[in-house]
Design an enzyme around this catalytic site. Structure first.
Site, short mmCIF file in Angstrom:
data_model
loop_
_atom_site.label_atom_id
_atom_site.label_comp_id
_atom_site.label_asym_id
_atom_site.label_seq_id
_atom_site.Cartn_x
_atom_site.Cartn_y
_atom_site.Cartn_z
N ASP A 1 0.86 -1.18 0.00
CA ASP A 1 0.00 0.00 0.00
C ASP A 1 0.90 1.23 0.00
O ASP A 1 2.11 1.14 0.22
CB ASP A 1 -0.93 0.00 1.21
N GLY B 1 -11.94 -2.26 -12.78
CA GLY B 1 -11.99 -0.85 -13.14
C GLY B 1 -10.95 -0.43 -14.16
O GLY B 1 -11.04 0.67 -14.72
N SER C 1 -16.08 -6.50 -13.04
CA SER C 1 -16.49 -5.81 -11.81
C SER C 1 -17.35 -6.74 -10.97
O SER C 1 -17.77 -7.80 -11.41
CB SER C 1 -17.26 -4.54 -12.16
N CYS C 2 -17.65 -6.31 -9.76
CA CYS C 2 -18.46 -7.14 -8.86
C CYS C 2 -19.83 -7.44 -9.47
O CYS C 2 -20.27 -8.61 -9.50
CB CYS C 2 -18.61 -6.47 -7.49
N ASN C 3 -20.51 -6.42 -9.99
CA ASN C 3 -21.81 -6.63 -10.59
C ASN C 3 -21.74 -7.54 -11.81
O ASN C 3 -22.55 -8.44 -11.98
CB ASN C 3 -22.44 -5.28 -11.00
N ARG D 1 -25.24 -0.08 -4.96
CA ARG D 1 -24.80 0.62 -3.76
C ARG D 1 -23.87 1.76 -4.18
O ARG D 1 -23.08 1.62 -5.10
CB ARG D 1 -24.13 -0.34 -2.77
N GLN E 1 -20.73 -6.98 -2.92
CA GLN E 1 -19.68 -6.39 -3.74
C GLN E 1 -18.27 -6.55 -3.17
O GLN E 1 -17.30 -6.58 -3.92
CB GLN E 1 -19.96 -4.91 -4.00
#
Length: 315
Positions: free
Chosen positions: A8, A87, A116-118, A145, A276
């Site tokens: 990170d 993304g 993506s999650c969806n 969301r 998600q």
């Protein structure tokens, strides 16, 4: 597989939580000029980002959109494989990847990009029906969301927002399943725990409501749930996952409401819930298996992931 380490750019809350947990994974700094921030927070650093890259066979790049494309240069320089989050632009990878829909296309490839999650959950459901009776076209509405839990950058809202059609999820589905005609509308909602998608499918072969329920129930990454049992919406499923003792309240499966399955002429309609924060985890592991040629076939690869994560054990 072994998780070698995480990286990170700053002592975020997630990194601080890792420290409090005793730093269970080796931590690497992705931004050398921020080393003083880690020192001030007393975050133990095992090395720089390049050290992590040189230590692995494959990277899971979950950075913000656009950063992964920049990191790709480093992965190429080190001759490493990588999986990018949904993304990123499609051209960052050799294959736009989904474990169930096109696993074999990812076998042995250096760079994969996940959906993506969806899109991940949507493709699970559409692919499930497609393999049984074929799918001609799909129309979706996504009640999305607005932010993940803890994200304040979206602001505090009391509004719904509609995006122009078609939604990228429908376009992405067609990229991975080019034989299906898909379109969709997306509506942002001021909630954080999960998306809900209504799916309208025109199958190639006629099918009964009972057949559709059976198809969905047979898919290990889909939970068939009932409103009558208390699964009234996204919050019910999040609470259920916490009560199961799942870490972070995560649920790897999407859920399909049995009472939502209806026929309109030849068309099939049903609603699914997308958790998600966790739904793409199995597909990440599928991607590692494919890119590293650990398993050559879809059925073998996803089956091993399902077994490792305990997916479907509840059935």
């Amino acid at each position: 597989m072994e998780l070698v380490g995480v990286a990170d750019i700053a002592p975020t809350l997630s990194v601080r939580a890792l420290k409090e947990r005793g730093m269970p994974y080796a931590f690497f700094s992705a931004l050398p000029e921020n080393q003083n921030l880690f020192d001030e927070a007393e975050i133990p650093v095992s090395g720089m980002f390049a050290d992590l890259i040189s230590s692995v066979d494959i990277m899971l790049d979950a950075t913000s959109a656009g950063i992964g494309a920049k990191n790709k240069v480093l992965y190429e320089r080190h001759g490493k494989r990588a999986v990018f989050q949904g993304g990123e632009k499609d051209d960052v990878a050799d294959v736009f990847f989904h474990g169930y829909a096109n696993y074999e296309k990812g076998v042995g490839k250096q760079f994969l990009k996940l959906t993506s999650c969806n899109t991940t959950g949507l493709i699970r459901a559409v692919d499930c029906i497609d393999r049984e009776v074929g799918v001609e076209k799909v129309a979706i509405t996504i009640i999305r969301r607005v932010a993940d839990p803890g994200d304040y950058h979206r602001g505090l809202t009391n509004a719904l927002e509609v995006e122009p059609a078609p939604s990228h999820q429908a376009v992405d589905l067609m990229t991975i399943m080019p034989h299906v005609n898909a379109t969709g509308i997306l509506v942002h909602t001021p909630v954080t725990h999960g998306h809900i998608i209504t799916v309208l499918i025109t199958p190639i072969k006629s099918v009964s409501r009972e057949d559709v329920i059976s198809f969905l129930r047979g898919h290990l990454r889909i939970r068939m749930v009932k409103i009558a049992d208390g699964f009234r919406g996204n919050a019910s499923l999040f609470r259920y996952a916490r009560d199961l003792g799942n870490p972070r309240g995560d649920m790897y499966e999407i859920a399909a409401w049995e009472e939502s399955v209806v026929l309109s002429g030849k068309d099939i309609m049903f609603a699914i819930n997308i958790p998600q924060e966790a739904v793409v985890t199995p597909e990440n592991i599928d991607a590692i298996r494919a890119a590293c040629s650990m398993q050559q076939s879809r059925l073998d690869g996803v089956a091993r992931t399902n077994e490792y994560l305990g997916i479907g054990a509840w059935k």
